[in-house]
Design a protein around this motif. Structure first.
Motif, short mmCIF file in Angstrom:
data_model
loop_
_atom_site.label_atom_id
_atom_site.label_comp_id
_atom_site.label_asym_id
_atom_site.label_seq_id
_atom_site.Cartn_x
_atom_site.Cartn_y
_atom_site.Cartn_z
N LEU B 115 47.11 59.70 48.01
CA LEU B 115 46.21 58.87 48.81
C LEU B 115 46.34 57.40 48.40
CD1 LEU B 115 44.19 59.49 51.04
CD2 LEU B 115 42.41 59.72 49.32
N ALA B 116 46.44 57.19 47.07
CA ALA B 116 46.58 55.82 46.58
C ALA B 116 47.96 55.27 46.92
CB ALA B 116 46.37 55.81 45.06
N ASP B 117 48.98 56.10 46.75
CA ASP B 117 50.35 55.63 47.03
C ASP B 117 50.52 55.27 48.50
OD1 ASP B 117 50.93 56.04 44.43
OD2 ASP B 117 52.04 57.92 44.72
N ARG B 131 51.41 55.23 63.81
CA ARG B 131 52.23 56.44 63.77
C ARG B 131 52.63 56.77 62.34
NH1 ARG B 131 55.90 59.02 67.39
NH2 ARG B 131 57.83 59.64 66.38
N GLY B 132 53.02 55.73 61.60
CA GLY B 132 53.44 55.93 60.21
C GLY B 132 52.29 56.41 59.36
N LEU B 159 57.68 55.52 59.07
CA LEU B 159 57.34 55.14 57.69
C LEU B 159 58.07 53.83 57.34
CD1 LEU B 159 57.48 58.43 55.58
CD2 LEU B 159 55.53 57.34 56.69
N ASP B 160 57.35 52.94 56.67
CA ASP B 160 58.02 51.70 56.28
C ASP B 160 58.95 51.99 55.11
OD1 ASP B 160 56.45 51.13 53.69
OD2 ASP B 160 54.89 51.52 55.20
N PRO B 161 59.96 51.15 54.90
CA PRO B 161 60.99 51.45 53.89
C PRO B 161 60.43 51.68 52.50
CG PRO B 161 61.65 49.62 55.27
CD PRO B 161 60.25 49.93 55.65
N LEU B 162 59.42 50.91 52.13
CA LEU B 162 58.88 51.02 50.79
C LEU B 162 58.25 52.41 50.58
CD1 LEU B 162 58.22 49.64 48.09
CD2 LEU B 162 56.06 48.88 49.10
N ARG B 164 58.73 55.04 52.41
CA ARG B 164 59.79 56.04 52.53
C ARG B 164 60.49 56.24 51.19
NH1 ARG B 164 64.34 54.93 56.95
NH2 ARG B 164 62.48 54.13 57.94
N ASP B 165 60.79 55.10 50.54
CA ASP B 165 61.47 55.16 49.26
C ASP B 165 60.61 55.86 48.22
OD1 ASP B 165 63.95 54.25 48.01
OD2 ASP B 165 62.56 53.18 46.66
N GLU B 166 59.34 55.49 48.20
CA GLU B 166 58.43 56.09 47.22
C GLU B 166 58.25 57.59 47.50
OE1 GLU B 166 55.65 52.20 46.30
OE2 GLU B 166 54.93 53.78 47.61
N PHE B 167 58.14 57.88 48.78
CA PHE B 167 57.94 59.29 49.16
C PHE B 167 59.14 60.13 48.74
CE2 PHE B 167 58.89 62.47 52.46
CZ PHE B 167 57.88 63.37 52.16
N LEU B 168 60.32 59.58 49.02
CA LEU B 168 61.53 60.34 48.69
C LEU B 168 61.68 60.50 47.19
CD1 LEU B 168 64.04 58.97 51.31
CD2 LEU B 168 63.15 61.28 51.13
N SER B 169 61.36 59.45 46.47
CA SER B 169 61.45 59.53 45.01
C SER B 169 60.52 60.61 44.49
CB SER B 169 61.05 58.20 44.37
OG SER B 169 61.82 57.18 44.90
N GLY B 170 59.31 60.59 45.03
CA GLY B 170 58.32 61.59 44.62
C GLY B 170 58.78 62.99 44.98
N LEU B 171 59.33 63.11 46.15
CA LEU B 171 59.79 64.41 46.62
C LEU B 171 60.90 64.94 45.71
CD1 LEU B 171 59.07 66.26 49.02
CD2 LEU B 171 61.01 65.26 50.24
N LEU B 172 61.81 64.03 45.36
CA LEU B 172 62.91 64.43 44.51
C LEU B 172 62.41 64.87 43.13
CD1 LEU B 172 65.65 61.76 45.27
CD2 LEU B 172 65.81 64.22 45.61
N GLU B 173 61.46 64.10 42.67
CA GLU B 173 60.91 64.41 41.36
C GLU B 173 60.27 65.80 41.36
OE1 GLU B 173 58.30 61.29 39.97
OE2 GLU B 173 57.29 62.73 38.66
#
Lengths: 826, 303
Positions: B115-117, B131-132, B159-162, B164-173
């Motif tokens: 929620l914070a992220d 939409r994002g 999703l904005d790039p930032l 998206r990047d954070e989400f993907l990083s989190g997902l990978l982790e």
């Protein structure tokens, strides 16, 4: 539990934008049932109630559609939501938001109107249950569909069929209001709608190939359950009311008639039985509770455009109730006379006629009395309570009425009355003795006790389901009202009138069950259509030569040959029927006709009424030449009026006695009345059967025909006494002519009084019929010797003047001469 | 985790899936690529029981989709760009609604972190979000219970790039630490290339390529050929050469099964005048485009 709470909370959050509007419409509903809204029309109140109902339905449908399990695009499709918490949460949430307000408003309406106790509780239960049922129906209705298009199609189809089915069910005899004959459908139709919807949704789901493919077992189970629930619902919805007792009359009257409804030809079977001695104590209404032809029920789903309800004695009883309360006789307009016979019709498509049918029927007689529930002096603010209900006179005006246009003869004046009554029917579901008794089934009247006149008011029933505020507007006293005959000339508005409301109270039900002894063959009475004219004979054909060339078909000849011969012969005979000429019938033709009648009497007899211009000399020839064995050869002709008149003229009526007996026992006394009354001693009916026959006809000609011939006079007199006892009336009420004649034959002490009052009334109306009175005096009274003038008119006046001058109680019936005479002075 | 065999689906006259075979292995991030209308979403919907296949078999968590019970759905997180959300809720209300369905599986701390992220507004109704933001809310509601299987159908839309990047990083982790299985369909090749362990490419209702990312990167090469004069395209070429194009005196193709020792011999056998050749590594986007062109030209030839 947490899931259930979350679903409930979600329902509230979803409905949040609508909740203020729900509150507004519920407040409007409440307001519409307060005194403040007295000026609202019934339509306006119905509109408000429908508005609140529709808004609630919209919220419910929106919620249910969003989470419909068969819609795979719904949000919950990929969520771990178990079905039970979902249904429970939704059901509870929607019940609290949408159903509870109806119950609360109902309670407030009852409370505000002063209705307490059981009525209040039942009212809340009724309103809550009604909307819970509606909500329960919405679940399958909305949840069954995968897509919007199929949902709209399926629900529309279901709705259409349900409306038609519910209408049919509502018209079932058992569902008719015993007081008014109108459909008494609400609780039954609701139940029926529910089960029908289940079935129809099952049928509609056939249009969903996916469902059929993947849920075959589920669908099969659903279809079977639907069929059972439909059957159960149908049984309940069409069950007849429970009678207190069942009687088995010896004879009934069944009259089959052909009638045309719209473009379709129907056969109508009208039934009547002995009984229904409505009168001083109770009125009666009649419905079919069973009618089976060859074990096929005609009361279940047969459309009944005809009259399947009749009422007997209502007007009479109302007059009696008024007379008992205020004394004297009352003349009522807007009410039918009391001699309506209990005759019920049911319509079938061509199954009454044809081959013989076995008949099994049951007529339900509902007995009820009329109670005065309100009796108020016509003054503003007057109020009374009855059975937890209240009535108040709000406004009385002498000047301009309530905005209606005035017609010639109107007496300007108006009264506005408010009724507060509880309109609860829910207890009918568990109490089969209870009848639907809406407040509108009462009769409101303005009564003038000093003149013995009364004027009916129109009771307007408030629409909707809630406890009813009844209102009566009556702005103008109108001397004529549609087709209703006005006996009095209207009330004098300046007199001290009283507002009287009478309401029906059921006192019991009696079923009259009858089965035909065997197969009954009917010849339906054809609808009144003009018969065709006999075709014109070909020119230049001489009837004598024709007869010479065409011998009369023998007895053994085929039907086609017989018909062809007669169809050619009749126009030739008709050609002899020329105006202003002597009918010189050639002997050859006359002989041919005679021979034809002897060989084929059935064809000749049936032709008599088949043509409108049937020549009288052919008619005469048939009656002269009719063979005596015609009834042996063609027993069904016994009911033919022409045959009966021919046999009577020939003195052979006794020959028809056996056939008449069979016909009477098969429910067709109407077709053989003349035979039964001519030679009763030859007809093999039992004494009990004859008594039932008399109870059905209750006429003086039957009394005279049967007394001391087939029924001892003492028993006949006892029957007449029963009839007269139920018709003993207060002064000023004129009995029907049938009752008057019976009373005269029996020697009732009331007859002189009735006759005198009737004549005095005629004099008041300035239309005295001296001739009629004089004839009755001659027929029924042994007049003392008096000097009568030569002039018959003058003599008539002397007689009537003498009669009017004598106290009716001075007359006594002399059984020896069967006439009234002056009581001998001691 | 998911096994799909010979999956067929028809929408009236359109054959959407023509026998899809696909395996989503446990603990890996599998990308599902394909042009528009290739059948990605239809395949995912079949697996998520949102539509019913005409034939073939699908197994998710060991059961067919129609048999997925609430306890299965507690282990699946599904987010689609086309998913309808209960948009009368605010984000906290939405989470209040969804949370009880997952019982003890729901991780409140993880919820708070996301929620914070995602920086979602808390007092605005979902229908009023961008939409994002709605996609973020959907992701949050589908990941907070730490599902074993995450199915994402075009999740990056809006999703904005930032983020998206954070989400993907989190997902990978999460994938690495908790062993999540992720099946993601996307058009975003660069993003997919960063995190996908496996890739499947679908075209016109059929999966043409399914392999580990490393293997694909190892196998695919862009080969450039230089000639003294404009060459002629040979009638027969090795089957693993696709998207062969000639531009003046040079030519280029994609080797889908590159082998340095073998290709030199094959090249000189087919092109005796070849001056030189050069093989370069390809990114996923180039591979996808190359394959897509090849499939299209094959269809044209077939037609």
């Amino acid at each position: 539990m947490k899931t259930l709470a979350a679903v409930m909370k979600a329902e509230f959050r979803r409905a949040m934008p609508f909740l203020p509007w729900i509150a507004v419409t519920q407040a409007m509903t409440y307001g519409a049932h307060t005194r403040w809204a007295m000026e609202f029309s019934a339509q306006m109140i119905a509109l408000i109630e429908w508005l609140s109902g529709s808004l609630a339905a919209l919220v419910a449908v929106r919620s249910l559609w969003w989470d419909a399990p068969l819609r795979r695009t719904r949000f919950l499709a990929t969520k771990p939501m178990p079905i039970l918490p979902l249904i429970a949460g939704k059901g509870l949430g929607l019940s609290l938001m949408l159903v509870a307000p109806f119950g609360i408003v109902e309670a407030l309406v009852h409370w505000n109107l002063g209705i307490r106790g059981e009525s209040l509780m039942l009212g809340i239960l009724q309103m809550t249950l009604l909307h819970l049922v509606a909500l329960a129906v919405l679940f399958p209705v909305v949840w069954w569909w995968r897509g919007l298009a199929s949902a709209i199609f399926g629900v529309a189809l279901a709705a259409a069929v349900v409306i038609v089915s519910a209408t049919l069910v509502a018209r079932q005899p058992g569902n008719l209001n015993p007081y008014s004959g109108t459909p008494n459908s609400l609780p039954f139709s609701l139940l029926f709608i529910f089960v029908s919807l289940c079935l129809l949704l099952g049928l509609c789901s056939l249009a969903l190939p996916l469902l059929r493919k993947w849920h075959r077992t589920r669908f099969a189970m659903f279809a079977v359950l639907s069929a059972f629930s439909f059957y159960a619902g149908l049984r309940i919805a069409t069950r007849p009311p429970e009678p207190d007792e069942t009687v088995y009359p010896e004879l009934v009257n069944l009259i089959p008639e052909q009638s045309i409804v719209g473009l379709k030809r129907f056969e109508t079977l009208t039934a009547s039985v002995a009984g229904g001695l409505a009168g001083r104590d109770f009125a009666t209404s009649w419905t079919y509770s069973k009618l089976k032809l060859d074990d096929r029920s005609l009361t279940l789903m047969t459309p009944i455009p005809g009259d399947n309800w009749s009422v007997n004695g209502m007007g009479f009883l109302l007059r009696e109730t008024l007379a008992k309360r205020f004394g004297g006789g009352f003349l009522l307009n807007q009410l039918e006379p009391d001699d309506v016979r209990p005759a019920l019709s049911v319509v079938d498509d061509g199954t009454c006629s044809g081959p013989g049918r076995s008949i099994d029927l049951e007529l339900l007689e509902t007995r009820y009395r009329w109670d005065v529930t309100v009796d108020l002096s016509l003054k503003e603010g007057a109020e009374s309570s009855f059975d937890g209900s209240r009535c108040r006179i709000d406004k009385v005006t002498n000047g301009n009425g309530f905005g209606r246009s005035k017609l010639k003869g109107d007496i300007v004046g108006g009264v506005q009355v408010s009724f507060v009554m509880s309109d609860v029917w829910i207890d009918m579901l568990w109490n089969r003795k209870k009848t639907y008794d809406p407040p509108s089934s009462g009769v409101a009247m303005l009564v003038d006790p000093s003149t013995g006149k009364a004027e009916g008011l129109q009771m307007i029933r408030m629409s909707g389901f809630t406890g009813a505020v009844q209102r009566v507007y009556y702005s103008l006293m109108r001397p004529s009202y549609g087709d209703i005959r006005l006996e009095n000339e209207g009330l004098n508005w300046s007199h001290d009138l009283r507002l009287v409301v009478m309401q029906p109270r059921m006192v019991g039900r009696v079923a009259h069950a009858w089965k035909s002894p065997g197969k009954v063959r009917f010849a339906p009475i054809e609808s009144r259509q003009s018969p065709p004219a006999i075709p014109v004979a070909p020119s230049g054909v001489d009837i004598v030569k024709w007869v010479g060339l065409h011998p009369v078909p023998s007895r053994e000849a085929g039907a086609e040959e017989v018909k062809k011969w007669f169809d050619e012969f009749l126009p030739l005979m008709k050609s002899l029927d020329k105006p202003n000429t002597d009918h010189n019938i050639p002997t050859e033709a006359d002989n041919a006709m005679a021979e034809f009648v002897k060989n084929h009497p059935d064809v000749a007899v049936l032709a008599v009424r088949a043509w409108w211009d049937f020549p009288w000399f052919v008619h005469d020839s048939i009656s002269r030449n009719l063979p005596r064995d015609v009834i042996t050869r063609f027993p069904e002709l016994a009911t033919n009026g022409f045959i009966q008149s021919c046999f009577r003229n020939q003195g052979w009526t006794a020959d028809l006695a056996d056939a008449a007996c069979d016909k009477a026992r098969s429910g067709q006394t109407w077709a053989v009345d003349s035979i039964l009354l001519s030679v009763p001693e030859k007809v093999g009916l039992s004494e009990e059967e004859w008594l039932d026959y008399f109870r059905m006809r209750r006429a003086v000609d039957v009394y005279n025909a049967l007394a001391d011939k087939v029924v001892p006079r003492a028993r006949m007199d006892a029957e007449v006494d029963l009839i007269l006892e139920s018709h003993q009336t207060h002064a000023g009420i004129k009995p029907s002519s049938a009752i008057f004649e019976l009373a005269t034959a029996r020697g009732s002490e009331s007859v002189p009084r009735w006759l005198k009052e009737d004549f005095q009334r005629d004099i008041e109306r300035k239309s005295p019929d001296f001739l009629s009175l004089a004839r009755r005096l001659d027929a029924c009274f042994n007049m003392p010797d008096m000097d009568l003038p030569e002039n018959s008119v003058e003599a008539m006046k002397v007689k009537t003047t003498w009669f009017l001058g004598v106290d009716p109680s001075s007359f006594v019936f002399n059984p020896a001469i069967r006439k009234y005479q002056l009581r001998p002075t001691p | 985790m998911i096994t799909i065999r010979d999956l067929h689906k028809r929408y009236r006259r359109t054959e959407a899936l023509l026998g899809v075979d696909l395996t989503i292995p446990t603990g890996k991030v599998s990308a599902f690529l394909g042009p528009n209308g290739s059948g990605k979403t239809t395949t995912i919907k079949c697996a998520m029981n949102l539509i019913t296949q005409d034939s073939g078999s699908v197994e998710v968590l060991g059961v067919t989709p129609s048999k997925l019970k609430p306890e299965h759905w507690q282990r699946i997180g599904y987010v689609s760009e086309n998913q309808r959300l209960p948009d009368w809720f605010t984000v906290p209300q939405f989470l209040d609604y969804v949370r009880p369905m997952y019982g003890s599986h729901w991780d409140r701390d993880f919820e708070k972190k996301m929620l914070a992220d995602f920086e979602l507004p808390l007092k605005t109704k979902l229908r009023s979000l961008s939409r994002g933001q709605r996609m973020k809310a959907a992701l949050l509601s589908s990941l907070a219970y730490r599902p074993q299987l995450v199915v994402l159908d075009e999740p990056f839309a809006g999703l904005d790039p930032l983020v998206r990047d954070e989400f993907l990083s989190g997902l990978l982790e999460l994938t690495e630490t908790e062993g999540w299985t992720v099946w993601i369909s996307s058009h975003d090749m660069e993003e997919v290339e960063r995190f996908a362990d496996r890739v499947a490419i679908i075209d016109h209702g059929k999966v043409h390529l399914e392999d580990d990312m490393a293997a694909i990167q190892e196998r695919f090469r862009s080969v450039e050929l230089v000639f003294p004069v404009e060459p002629v395209k040979p009638a027969l070429m090795p089957e693993d050469w696709v998207d062969f194009r000639i531009t003046g005196r040079s030519a280029r193709f994609t080797a889908t099964n590159y082998d340095e020792s073998r290709i030199s011999t094959e090249l000189h056998g087919l092109f005796p005048s070849l001056i030189r050749h050069e093989a370069s590594a390809m990114n996923l986007r180039e591979i996808f485009i190359s394959l897509a062109k090849e499939y299209r030209s094959k269809r044209e030839v077939k037609a």
